[in-house]
Write a protein that holds these residues in place. Structure first.
Motif, short mmCIF file in Angstrom:
data_model
loop_
_atom_site.label_atom_id
_atom_site.label_comp_id
_atom_site.label_asym_id
_atom_site.label_seq_id
_atom_site.Cartn_x
_atom_site.Cartn_y
_atom_site.Cartn_z
N TRP A 179 -30.61 1.12 -7.16
CA TRP A 179 -29.68 2.23 -7.35
C TRP A 179 -28.91 2.11 -8.66
CZ3 TRP A 179 -24.60 1.26 -8.03
CH2 TRP A 179 -24.03 0.11 -7.45
N GLN A 182 -30.74 3.72 -11.53
CA GLN A 182 -30.73 5.17 -11.49
C GLN A 182 -29.34 5.74 -11.78
OE1 GLN A 182 -33.09 7.14 -8.37
NE2 GLN A 182 -33.68 5.10 -7.68
N THR A 187 -30.47 8.88 -13.80
CA THR A 187 -31.79 9.39 -13.45
C THR A 187 -31.96 9.65 -11.96
OG1 THR A 187 -32.67 7.13 -13.26
CG2 THR A 187 -32.87 8.23 -15.41
N TYR A 188 -30.89 9.51 -11.16
CA TYR A 188 -31.00 9.85 -9.74
C TYR A 188 -31.33 11.34 -9.62
CZ TYR A 188 -26.11 11.22 -10.57
OH TYR A 188 -24.96 11.77 -11.08
#
Length: 303
Positions: A179, A182, A187-188
């Motif tokens: 996580w 991201q 970039t999540y």
């Protein structure tokens, strides 16, 4: 240093006098330990501005470009139930700005946090209809796979489903690297449950650093000319009262635009043995866990 892999083991070790300080995980555990160790000294501390659990949105993507969608998602969060239920009253309303700079010793009250902090599924549906959004399905990445924040984010996902018909696909990786890459890389996919706002000792951390379009710490892709103007203006203003006015205007605008979905911030409960002194928490930095770990240097223990 001894590592205890579970909260239950930490409690047992505290009761056995294997160490002198304990951070109970919830209200019930706190009362349970106080019953077995009634001489323990307890302290309840509000969360520091640098850690305010919230849900980030990719504002550079649909449907989050539309503030009506963001407002609707906020209106579908029953924060009062989260406080009285999951937190058992031991939490406040969250928002990522230093409340102490404005003279507040406790988190901001809900009436200070704007009209979108209330729970109103009917109005949320009206906003979604006006935005032309139906059958919304969102990816929800979580920065915890267990514990209070995970429970809060999961409960919110349930509220969205039950009250708004919004479906989420939850991903809660057990390795933090997944996580972190991201979130910090921006970039999540859609949503990200996170607590990271700082660290910082000045409102600029929660203004320019977090929100300006040119800031590398703007992990939400906020790109708003008014936000850029106010975040820059506040860091160029030296008079404290004038700066407060600018920060207040920024806060009001940010809350109206719902650039992030603020949830609830749990209070920290700390227990220590009665012969341990100067091991305390403060509103700016939790200690010993958190930014205030140097507090160990000043703690002392009597025989």
């Amino acid at each position: 240093t001894t590592f205890y892999p579970s909260p239950a083991q930490s409690v047992a070790a505290f009761r056995a006098n294997e160490f002198d300080s304990l951070n109970p995980t919830n209200f019930e555990q706190w009362l349970d330990v106080m019953k077995s160790n009634p001489d323990s000294v307890a302290q309840v501390t509000t969360p520091p501005p640098s850690f305010q659990p919230y849900i980030a949105m990719r504002l550079d993507k649909e449907p989050f470009r539309d503030p009506r969608v963001r407002r609707a998602l906020s209106l579908l969060i029953d924060r009062e139930t989260l406080i009285t239920g999951l937190a058992q009253g031991m939490a406040g309303y969250g928002y990522g700005q230093d409340n102490t700079y404005f003279g507040n010793n406790w988190p901001f009250e809900p009436d200070r946090l704007g009209q979108w902090f209330k729970y109103d599924p009917k109005q949320a549906k009206q906003l979604l209809d006006a935005a032309g959004v139906k059958d919304l399905q969102l990816d929800f990445l979580m920065g915890s796979f267990a514990g209070f924040n995970f429970d809060v984010w999961s409960a919110i996902a349930g509220m969205w489903q039950q009250a708004g018909g919004i479906k989420t696909t939850i991903n809660a990786p057990q390795d933090s690297a997944t996580w972190q890459k991201q979130f910090f890389g921006g970039t999540y996919n859609d949503l990200m449950g996170i607590g990271y706002v700082g660290p910082g000792w000045d409102p600029d951390t929660f203004a320019y650093h977090a929100m300006n379009s040119k800031s590398p710490k703007n992990y939400f892709k906020i790109n708003d000319p008014k936000v850029d103007e106010l975040t820059l203006k506040q860091r160029q203003t030296m008079n404290v009262e004038d700066r407060k006015k600018i920060l207040t205007e920024l806060m009001d605008y940010d809350l109206d635009q719902v650039t992030r979905l603020w949830t609830v911030a749990p209070y920290k409960i700390n227990l220590r043995k009665p012969n341990v002194f100067n091991l305390i928490d403060c509103e700016a930095a939790w200690n010993p866990i958190g930014w205030g770990s140097s507090g160990f240097d000043f703690a002392w223990k009597s025989s």
